[in-house]
Scaffold this active site. Sequence first.
Site, short mmCIF file in Angstrom:
data_model
loop_
_atom_site.label_atom_id
_atom_site.label_comp_id
_atom_site.label_asym_id
_atom_site.label_seq_id
_atom_site.Cartn_x
_atom_site.Cartn_y
_atom_site.Cartn_z
N ASN A 11 0.81 -1.23 0.00
CA ASN A 11 0.00 0.00 0.00
C ASN A 11 0.84 1.27 0.00
OD1 ASN A 11 -3.03 -0.55 0.40
ND2 ASN A 11 -2.04 -2.03 1.73
N ARG A 32 8.05 -8.15 -4.85
CA ARG A 32 8.44 -9.55 -4.66
C ARG A 32 7.82 -10.46 -5.72
NH1 ARG A 32 7.77 -11.70 1.33
NH2 ARG A 32 5.63 -10.97 1.04
N ARG A 33 6.57 -10.11 -6.10
CA ARG A 33 5.86 -10.99 -7.04
C ARG A 33 5.98 -10.51 -8.48
NH1 ARG A 33 0.12 -10.89 -4.45
NH2 ARG A 33 1.05 -9.55 -2.87
N LYS A 191 1.50 5.12 17.74
CA LYS A 191 0.10 5.43 17.37
C LYS A 191 -0.61 4.19 16.82
CE LYS A 191 0.40 5.40 12.74
NZ LYS A 191 -0.43 4.63 11.81
N GLU A 281 1.12 -3.08 11.99
CA GLU A 281 2.38 -3.10 12.73
C GLU A 281 2.21 -3.16 14.25
OE1 GLU A 281 5.34 -3.42 11.57
OE2 GLU A 281 5.70 -2.27 9.75
N1 NAD Z 1 -0.53 1.69 4.42
C1 NAD Z 1 -0.41 2.92 4.91
O1 NAD Z 1 -1.35 3.72 4.84
C2 NAD Z 1 0.88 3.34 5.55
C3 NAD Z 1 1.12 4.69 5.70
C4 NAD Z 1 2.29 5.11 6.32
C5 NAD Z 1 3.21 4.17 6.77
N2 NAD Z 1 2.96 2.84 6.59
C6 NAD Z 1 3.99 1.90 7.04
O2 NAD Z 1 4.67 1.40 5.89
C7 NAD Z 1 5.13 0.07 6.14
C8 NAD Z 1 4.63 -0.84 5.02
O3 NAD Z 1 3.23 -0.83 5.10
P1 NAD Z 1 2.28 -1.15 3.86
O4 NAD Z 1 1.00 -0.52 4.15
O5 NAD Z 1 2.91 -0.83 2.57
O6 NAD Z 1 2.15 -2.74 4.05
P2 NAD Z 1 1.50 -3.77 3.04
O7 NAD Z 1 1.14 -4.95 3.85
O8 NAD Z 1 0.48 -3.11 2.21
O9 NAD Z 1 2.73 -4.13 2.06
C9 NAD Z 1 3.91 -4.69 2.54
C10 NAD Z 1 4.86 -4.96 1.39
O10 NAD Z 1 6.00 -5.67 1.92
C11 NAD Z 1 6.08 -6.95 1.29
N3 NAD Z 1 6.45 -7.91 2.31
C12 NAD Z 1 5.65 -8.55 3.19
N4 NAD Z 1 6.38 -9.36 3.96
C13 NAD Z 1 7.65 -9.23 3.55
C14 NAD Z 1 8.87 -9.84 3.94
N5 NAD Z 1 8.92 -10.73 4.92
N6 NAD Z 1 9.98 -9.45 3.29
C15 NAD Z 1 9.95 -8.54 2.29
N7 NAD Z 1 8.83 -7.95 1.88
C16 NAD Z 1 7.70 -8.31 2.50
C17 NAD Z 1 4.73 -7.23 0.70
O11 NAD Z 1 4.86 -8.11 -0.42
C18 NAD Z 1 4.28 -5.84 0.29
O12 NAD Z 1 4.89 -5.48 -0.94
C19 NAD Z 1 4.60 -0.31 7.53
O13 NAD Z 1 5.60 -0.13 8.46
C20 NAD Z 1 3.47 0.69 7.77
O14 NAD Z 1 3.29 0.96 9.15
C21 NAD Z 1 1.82 2.41 5.97
O1 G3P Z 2 -3.32 1.35 8.16
P1 G3P Z 2 -2.41 1.62 9.33
O2 G3P Z 2 -3.11 1.37 10.64
O3 G3P Z 2 -1.11 0.89 9.19
O4 G3P Z 2 -2.06 3.17 9.33
C1 G3P Z 2 -1.61 3.75 8.16
C2 G3P Z 2 -0.75 4.98 8.35
O5 G3P Z 2 0.27 4.77 9.27
C3 G3P Z 2 -1.52 6.23 8.62
O6 G3P Z 2 -0.67 7.34 8.61
#
Ligand code: NAD
Ligand code: G3P
Length: 333
Positions: A11, A32-33, A191, A281
Site C-alpha cells: 500500500n 516480490r511478485r 500510534k 504493525e
Molecule cells: N498503508 C499505509 O497507509 C501506511 C502509511 C504510512 C506508513 N505505513 C507503514 O509502511 C510500512 C509498510 O506498510 P504497507 O501498508 O505498505 O504494508 P503492506 O502490507 O500493504 O505491504 C507490505 C509490502 O511488503 C512486502 N512484504 C511482506 N512481507 C515481507 C517480507 N517478509 N519481506 C519482504 N517484503 C515483504 C509485501 O509483499 C508488500 O509489498 C509499515 O511499516 C506501515 O506501518 C503504511
Molecule cells: O493502516 P495503518 O493502521 O497501518 O495506518 C496507516 C498509516 O500509518 C496512517 O498514517
Amino acid sequence: MTVAAVIGSGNWGTAYAAVLADAGCTVRIAARRDSIAAEINDRHTNAGYLPQLRLPDTVSATTSVAEALDGASIAVLAVPSQSLRDNLTVWRDLIPSDAAVVSLMKGIELRTGKRMSEVIEEVAGIGHDRVVVVSGPNLAHEIAARQPAAAVVASSSARMRSRVAEACATGYFRPYLGTDVIGTEIAGATKNVIALAVGIAAGMGMGDNTMASLLTRGLAETARLGTALGADPQTFIGLAGVGDLVATCASPLSRNRTFGYRLGTGMALEEVIAVTDQTAEGVKSCESILQLARSVEVDVPIVENVAAVVHDGRSPRDVLEALMSRARKHEGA
Ligand SMILES: NC(=O)c1ccc[n+]([C@@H]2O[C@H](COP(=O)([O-])OP(=O)(O)OC[C@H]3O[C@@H](n4cnc5c(N)ncnc54)[C@H](O)[C@@H]3O)[C@@H](O)[C@H]2O)c1
Ligand SMILES: O=P(O)(O)OC[C@H](O)CO
C-alpha cells in the site's frame, strides 16, 4: 532527474512511489511478485492494493532489488518492520554509496527494541546522516487518491532531508522538514498501538468520548516514552504525533484500528489474524514498545493493556476495566 527506488510494493510503497513520480522523479519499484511487477509495467496499476490508483508512466517495476537500486539517489524502504533486518542483510551492498535511505516504516523491532532507522544504520553500516524518516497522517488510499496531506521528513542531515522533501513535494503532498528522528519514529510506531486500543473500544460499541480519552492519554504515554528516549516533546504535537494519531484512530481505512475493531466485536485473535492480509504493525510492536518503555522505566498503560489482549489473550472488557480502575493521578504526571 532524481532516480528513486522504492523497495516494497504494498500500500504505502506504491502510493509513495506515485507521490515521488508526481513530484518529478523517475521511480523504480522493487516487488516480490512477478505478477505485481508486470501489472505496474503493463497497466500502471497495483490493483490488489490500491484499485483506484493509476501510476504515472515514470514509475516502473522489477523483481530485482539490485536493478531498482542501480543509480538511485533515494532508496525508500517500505516493507513490514519485523522483516527489515533480514531483508536489509541481503540488500545492503546494493544501496548506492551516496543515496539517502528513507524509512516509511512505523514499527519497533521485536527482541532488540530498535527503531527502524537504528536497524538501517546497523545492518547497512551507514551513518545517521544518510537516513531519513518520512511519517505523518498518510493513509495510503487517501494519498493514492491524491487528497491533500502533509508529512514530516526527518533526518540529522540537512542535505538529505532537503533532498527527500524536494523529491516528494507535490500539489497534494506537503513535506515539512524535521530533525527529531527519535520522536518521529516513536510517535509513528506507538500510534498504531493506540489505534488498536481505539478499534477495540469501537468494536465493543464505545463512542467518541472513549475514543478521545484513549487518543489523548495515548498521546501522553507516547510523549512520555519518546521524551525519555531523547525525543523533542514538540514532535508529539506535530504531524507525526497528534496528526497521525488522529488520522489512524479515526479512520476505518487503518489496518491497526480495523484489527482492534474486530477483536472488540468478539472475534478470536486467531480469526482476526487469519482475515488480516496486510501489515498491522501495532500487533507486534505493542510488545517491543512495552519492553522499550520498561527499559527506561516509563509507564505505558494503554500499550501494556493492548499487549495483554493481543499476546496474553485477556478479554477487551477485562482490560477496559483495568484501565478505568488505575490509581488516580495528576493529568500531567
Ligand atoms: N498503508 C499505509 O497507509 C501506511 C502509511 C504510512 C506508513 N505505513 C507503514 O509502511 C510500512 C509498510 O506498510 P504497507 O501498508 O505498505 O504494508 P503492506 O502490507 O500493504 O505491504 C507490505 C509490502 O511488503 C512486502 N512484504 C511482506 N512481507 C515481507 C517480507 N517478509 N519481506 C519482504 N517484503 C515483504 C509485501 O509483499 C508488500 O509489498 C509499515 O511499516 C506501515 O506501518 C503504511
Ligand atoms: O493502516 P495503518 O493502521 O497501518 O495506518 C496507516 C498509516 O500509518 C496512517 O498514517
